[in-house]
Design a protein around this motif. Structure first.
Motif, PDB file in Angstrom:
ATOM      1  N   SER A   1     -11.015  -2.954  -6.189  1.00 29.27           N
ATOM      2  CA  SER A   1      -9.764  -3.523  -5.688  1.00 29.27           C
ATOM      3  C   SER A   1      -9.799  -3.698  -4.181  1.00 29.27           C
ATOM      4  O   SER A   1      -9.354  -4.725  -3.648  1.00 29.27           O
ATOM      5  CB  SER A   1      -8.586  -2.633  -6.100  1.00 29.27           C
ATOM      6  OG  SER A   1      -7.364  -3.199  -5.702  1.00 29.27           O
ATOM      7  N   GLY A   2     -10.336  -2.700  -3.481  1.00 34.72           N
ATOM      8  CA  GLY A   2     -10.402  -2.803  -2.033  1.00 34.72           C
ATOM      9  C   GLY A   2     -11.384  -3.868  -1.566  1.00 34.72           C
ATOM     10  O   GLY A   2     -11.131  -4.581  -0.591  1.00 34.72           O
ATOM     11  N   GLU A   3     -12.513  -3.990  -2.264  1.00 35.48           N
ATOM     12  CA  GLU A   3     -13.571  -4.907  -1.842  1.00 35.48           C
ATOM     13  C   GLU A   3     -13.324  -6.345  -2.287  1.00 35.48           C
ATOM     14  O   GLU A   3     -13.573  -7.289  -1.529  1.00 35.48           O
ATOM     15  CB  GLU A   3     -14.917  -4.435  -2.429  1.00 35.48           C
ATOM     16  CG  GLU A   3     -15.428  -3.141  -1.859  1.00 35.48           C
ATOM     17  CD  GLU A   3     -16.088  -3.311  -0.507  1.00 35.48           C
ATOM     18  OE1 GLU A   3     -16.377  -4.465  -0.129  1.00 35.48           O
ATOM     19  OE2 GLU A   3     -16.319  -2.291   0.167  1.00 35.48           O
TER      20      GLU A   3
ATOM     21  N   ALA B   1      -5.681   4.543  -1.264  1.00 34.56           N
ATOM     22  CA  ALA B   1      -6.522   4.999  -2.366  1.00 34.56           C
ATOM     23  C   ALA B   1      -6.957   6.446  -2.143  1.00 34.56           C
ATOM     24  O   ALA B   1      -6.920   7.272  -3.074  1.00 34.56           O
ATOM     25  CB  ALA B   1      -7.739   4.086  -2.507  1.00 34.56           C
TER      26      ALA B   1
ATOM     27  N   GLU C   1      -5.440   5.286   4.310  1.00 35.30           N
ATOM     28  CA  GLU C   1      -5.954   4.542   3.156  1.00 35.30           C
ATOM     29  C   GLU C   1      -5.272   5.083   1.890  1.00 35.30           C
ATOM     30  O   GLU C   1      -5.466   6.226   1.478  1.00 35.30           O
ATOM     31  CB  GLU C   1      -7.472   4.612   3.016  1.00 35.30           C
ATOM     32  CG  GLU C   1      -8.234   4.007   4.171  1.00 35.30           C
ATOM     33  CD  GLU C   1      -7.972   2.510   4.345  1.00 35.30           C
ATOM     34  OE1 GLU C   1      -7.584   1.841   3.368  1.00 35.30           O
ATOM     35  OE2 GLU C   1      -8.153   2.008   5.471  1.00 35.30           O
TER      36      GLU C   1
ATOM     37  N   ARG D   1      -7.626  -6.705  -2.971  1.00 38.09           N
ATOM     38  CA  ARG D   1      -6.486  -6.528  -2.075  1.00 38.09           C
ATOM     39  C   ARG D   1      -6.712  -7.133  -0.704  1.00 38.09           C
ATOM     40  O   ARG D   1      -5.772  -7.590  -0.060  1.00 38.09           O
ATOM     41  CB  ARG D   1      -6.116  -5.049  -1.928  1.00 38.09           C
ATOM     42  CG  ARG D   1      -5.406  -4.447  -3.114  1.00 38.09           C
ATOM     43  CD  ARG D   1      -4.775  -3.111  -2.747  1.00 38.09           C
ATOM     44  NE  ARG D   1      -5.569  -2.362  -1.795  1.00 38.09           N
ATOM     45  CZ  ARG D   1      -6.594  -1.570  -2.123  1.00 38.09           C
ATOM     46  NH1 ARG D   1      -6.929  -1.443  -3.397  1.00 38.09           N
ATOM     47  NH2 ARG D   1      -7.254  -0.907  -1.202  1.00 38.09           N
ATOM     48  N   VAL D   2      -7.964  -7.100  -0.233  1.00 40.94           N
ATOM     49  CA  VAL D   2      -8.234  -7.626   1.104  1.00 40.94           C
ATOM     50  C   VAL D   2      -7.816  -9.095   1.204  1.00 40.94           C
ATOM     51  O   VAL D   2      -7.297  -9.546   2.222  1.00 40.94           O
ATOM     52  CB  VAL D   2      -9.729  -7.451   1.474  1.00 40.94           C
ATOM     53  CG1 VAL D   2     -10.632  -8.218   0.526  1.00 40.94           C
ATOM     54  CG2 VAL D   2      -9.972  -7.860   2.916  1.00 40.94           C
TER      55      VAL D   2
ATOM     56  N   ASP E   1      -3.652   0.574  -8.103  1.00 40.20           N
ATOM     57  CA  ASP E   1      -4.375  -0.084  -7.020  1.00 40.20           C
ATOM     58  C   ASP E   1      -4.514  -1.584  -7.268  1.00 40.20           C
ATOM     59  O   ASP E   1      -4.276  -2.402  -6.377  1.00 40.20           O
ATOM     60  CB  ASP E   1      -5.765   0.542  -6.865  1.00 40.20           C
ATOM     61  CG  ASP E   1      -5.834   1.496  -5.689  1.00 40.20           C
ATOM     62  OD1 ASP E   1      -4.814   2.155  -5.415  1.00 40.20           O
ATOM     63  OD2 ASP E   1      -6.893   1.580  -5.050  1.00 40.20           O
TER      64      ASP E   1
ATOM     65  N   THR F   1      -3.914  -9.341   1.096  1.00 40.33           N
ATOM     66  CA  THR F   1      -3.375  -8.971   2.400  1.00 40.33           C
ATOM     67  C   THR F   1      -3.529 -10.110   3.399  1.00 40.33           C
ATOM     68  O   THR F   1      -2.618 -10.403   4.188  1.00 40.33           O
ATOM     69  CB  THR F   1      -4.076  -7.706   2.933  1.00 40.33           C
ATOM     70  OG1 THR F   1      -3.852  -6.627   2.022  1.00 40.33           O
ATOM     71  CG2 THR F   1      -3.543  -7.321   4.309  1.00 40.33           C
TER      72      THR F   1
ATOM     73  N   SER G   1       0.825  -1.210   0.000  1.00 44.29           N
ATOM     74  CA  SER G   1       0.000   0.000   0.000  1.00 44.29           C
ATOM     75  C   SER G   1       0.858   1.259   0.000  1.00 44.29           C
ATOM     76  O   SER G   1       0.525   2.253  -0.649  1.00 44.29           O
ATOM     77  CB  SER G   1      -0.959  -0.009   1.190  1.00 44.29           C
ATOM     78  OG  SER G   1      -1.985  -0.958   0.988  1.00 44.29           O
TER      79      SER G   1
END
Length: 222
Positions: A100-102, A68, A66, A105-106, A165, A109, A13
């Motif tokens: 990407s976040g939803e 983003a 964050e 990437r989660v 991202d 990670t 990140s």
């Protein structure tokens, strides 16, 4: 006053922000932190981000966490086309950043925590968590692979914040063994970024050197 960025050089990140800032010609003052030693959980840092996570940006009175959100802030600050050149492109870039976040990437990670962080701590990965992650990654990667079948970038015909991202999970993919290799268009897109965006390759080397040191210190090798 320089814009400060708090983060660990081994963080994907943080890489997203350092890459975007370099592409936009924005100079950052780096405050390096060691997440493996708990630097992000000191009382001082928790005032910046109560979640105890990095990166965190401080620009005068503006404090953001964050990656983003930080990248959108920086792009708007300098009027960068990394956020798109039209309203439609902007919404598409934001769509993929949220995606990407939803959806993406989660899980990367989580796999990093299972296979790298736990290894450093001398703990075994949890097969049920790894299985859950791989199922979700494959589902999302299939969608992305189809999207990239006939295009070079995520949005439009050039690099945007969406690419940065979505590409972030590749930062540790050879260590986490996330199943990206099963999706040829995805692999080709990532290689294209490494070949054509010098700072993306440069920040990859920075991450590799940092995590190699952490693993060596923990006696885990590469």
């Amino acid at each position: 006053m320089a814009i400060k960025l708090y983060g660990d050089p081994g963080s994907g990140s943080r890489r997203r922000v350092t890459t975007a800032a370099a592409l936009m010609g924005i100079e950052l003052e780096y405050v390096n932190m060691d997440l493996f030693k708990g630097d992000s959980h000191t009382p001082e840092f928790l005032k910046l981000n109560p979640h105890g996570l990095t990166p965190v940006m401080v620009d005068g009175d503006t404090v953001l966490y964050e990656a983003a959100a930080i990248n959108v802030y920086l792009a708007e600050k300098v009027g960068s086309d990394l956020l798109g050149t039209t309203a439609r492109e902007r919404y598409e870039v934001l769509q993929w950043m949220f995606w990407s976040g939803e959806q993406w990437r989660v899980f990367a990670t989580t796999l990093f925590n299972e296979r790298i962080v736990k290894s450093v701590m001398g703990e075994a990965e949890d097969p049920s968590i790894v299985g859950l992650v791989e199922r979700n990654v494959r589902a999302a990667a299939a969608v992305l692979d189809t999207h990239l079948a006939d295009r070079s970038f995520i949005v439009g015909d050039r690099l945007t914040l969406a690419d940065i991202d979505v590409a972030a999970p590749f930062s540790q993919s050879h260590r986490t063994r996330i199943p990206f290799h099963e999706f040829p268009h995805l692999v080709a897109w990532q290689q294209r970024l490494l070949d054509t965006v010098p700072v993306w390759a440069e920040t990859k080397r920075e991450i590799d050197e940092r995590i190699d040191r952490v693993l060596a210190e923990a006696g885990r090798g590469r």
